[in-house]
Design an enzyme around this catalytic site. Structure first.
Site, mmCIF file in Angstrom:
data_model
loop_
_atom_site.group_PDB
_atom_site.id
_atom_site.type_symbol
_atom_site.label_atom_id
_atom_site.label_comp_id
_atom_site.label_asym_id
_atom_site.label_seq_id
_atom_site.Cartn_x
_atom_site.Cartn_y
_atom_site.Cartn_z
ATOM 1 N N HIS A 130 -99.287 -50.327 -21.787
ATOM 2 C CA HIS A 130 -98.628 -50.309 -20.482
ATOM 3 C C HIS A 130 -97.120 -50.479 -20.632
ATOM 4 O O HIS A 130 -96.331 -49.743 -20.018
ATOM 5 C CB HIS A 130 -99.210 -51.384 -19.555
ATOM 6 C CG HIS A 130 -99.387 -52.749 -20.163
ATOM 7 N ND1 HIS A 130 -98.902 -53.111 -21.412
ATOM 8 C CD2 HIS A 130 -100.006 -53.858 -19.675
ATOM 9 C CE1 HIS A 130 -99.228 -54.373 -21.652
ATOM 10 N NE2 HIS A 130 -99.894 -54.851 -20.608
ATOM 11 N N TYR A 131 -96.706 -51.419 -21.463
ATOM 12 C CA TYR A 131 -95.277 -51.653 -21.678
ATOM 13 C C TYR A 131 -94.627 -50.445 -22.351
ATOM 14 O O TYR A 131 -93.572 -49.970 -21.922
ATOM 15 C CB TYR A 131 -95.096 -52.899 -22.548
ATOM 16 C CG TYR A 131 -93.651 -53.250 -22.819
ATOM 17 C CD1 TYR A 131 -92.881 -53.879 -21.853
ATOM 18 C CD2 TYR A 131 -93.060 -52.950 -24.044
ATOM 19 C CE1 TYR A 131 -91.548 -54.215 -22.089
ATOM 20 C CE2 TYR A 131 -91.729 -53.276 -24.300
ATOM 21 C CZ TYR A 131 -90.983 -53.898 -23.314
ATOM 22 O OH TYR A 131 -89.660 -54.218 -23.562
#
Length: 251
Positions: free
Chosen positions: A157-158
């Site tokens: 996600h990051y």
């Protein structure tokens, strides 16, 4: 020799400006002659940061949720009320999110990270650019990450959100290329800040092991690069990605 500070009379917004890299960037911009408005979601941290930074120059604050359009637009008006214009925007607000395999990451956690790290810069640029266009001047600096280039395991996600910031930077830079508004981003490797408290030691050790200088980056190093990108000395770079990774980046 010209001793005028490089950002004299400029007005800058720093999102996530109440702590960490954001506060270090604010201090550097103030030392270089700018006035700053700190945008942050934490009102207590804003009060503390303003008290610490006001010794360096004019500081205003706005409590803002960068994922909320109305909140961002209200913060723009707070900034304009304080200083009358906006010259600089540093999109620094971000979170690391929980470390997990992609298939073990909940959709809610994915959306939370994407909302702050990618939707936030979009909404802030969308709100601020029209005022820069009116003034025929602007500098926008987005804080991406080396993870946006390489992809870190257990941080899909990051990594995806920061890759999105790179794409946003390149697109907006081209859209504004003839408007005297420059849009660039930096891709730091791991910087020594409180955000590391969100990560496991194993994940931190992994990231440091990838850095040829074999150390964490420092807040002042990030602030120095951002300050140059905010200055008129940066005049022929837009839609560009600037490495800050201790030699880790390969492109």
């Amino acid at each position: 020799m010209n001793s005028t500070p490089s950002l004299q009379d400029r007005v800058g917004i720093i999102t996530g400006g109440a702590r960490g890299v954001g506060q270090a960037i604010a201090e550097r911009l103030l030392r270089d002659g700018a006035s700053v408005c700190l945008w942050d979601i934490d009102p207590d941290a804003l009060l503390e940061a303003k008290a610490e930074l006001s010794v360096f120059g004019p500081v205003a604050t706005a409590r803002v949720d960068v994922t909320n359009l109305e909140s961002v637009e209200a913060a723009v008006q707070t900034t304009l009320a304080a200083f009358g214009k906006i010259d600089l925007l540093v999109n620094n607000a971000g979170i690391a999110g929980a470390n997990a395999k992609l298939w073990e990451t909940s959709p809610e956690e994915w959306r939370r990270v994407m909302a702050i790290n990618l939707d936030g810069p979009f909404l802030c640029c969308r709100a601020v650019v029209p005022y820069m266009l009116k003034n025929c001047y602007g500098r926008i600096v987005n804080i991406s990450s080396i993870a946006g280039k390489e992809g870190n395991p257990n941080a899909a996600h990051y990594s995806a959100s920061k890759a999105g910031v790179i794409g946003l930077t390149k697109s907006l830079g081209k859209e504004l290329a003839t408007s005297n508004i420059l849009v660039n981003c930096i891709t730091p490797a791991v910087i020594e800040t409180d955000i590391l408290k969100q990560l496991t030691q194993q994940h931190i050790d992994y990231m440091v092991s990838k850095i040829p200088m074999n150390r964490l980056g420092q807040k002042r190093e990030a602030a120095a690069l951002v300050a140059w990108l905010c200055s008129e000395d940066c005049s022929f770079s837009t839609g560009s990605i600037f490495d800050l990774s201790g030699g880790r980046a390969t492109y």
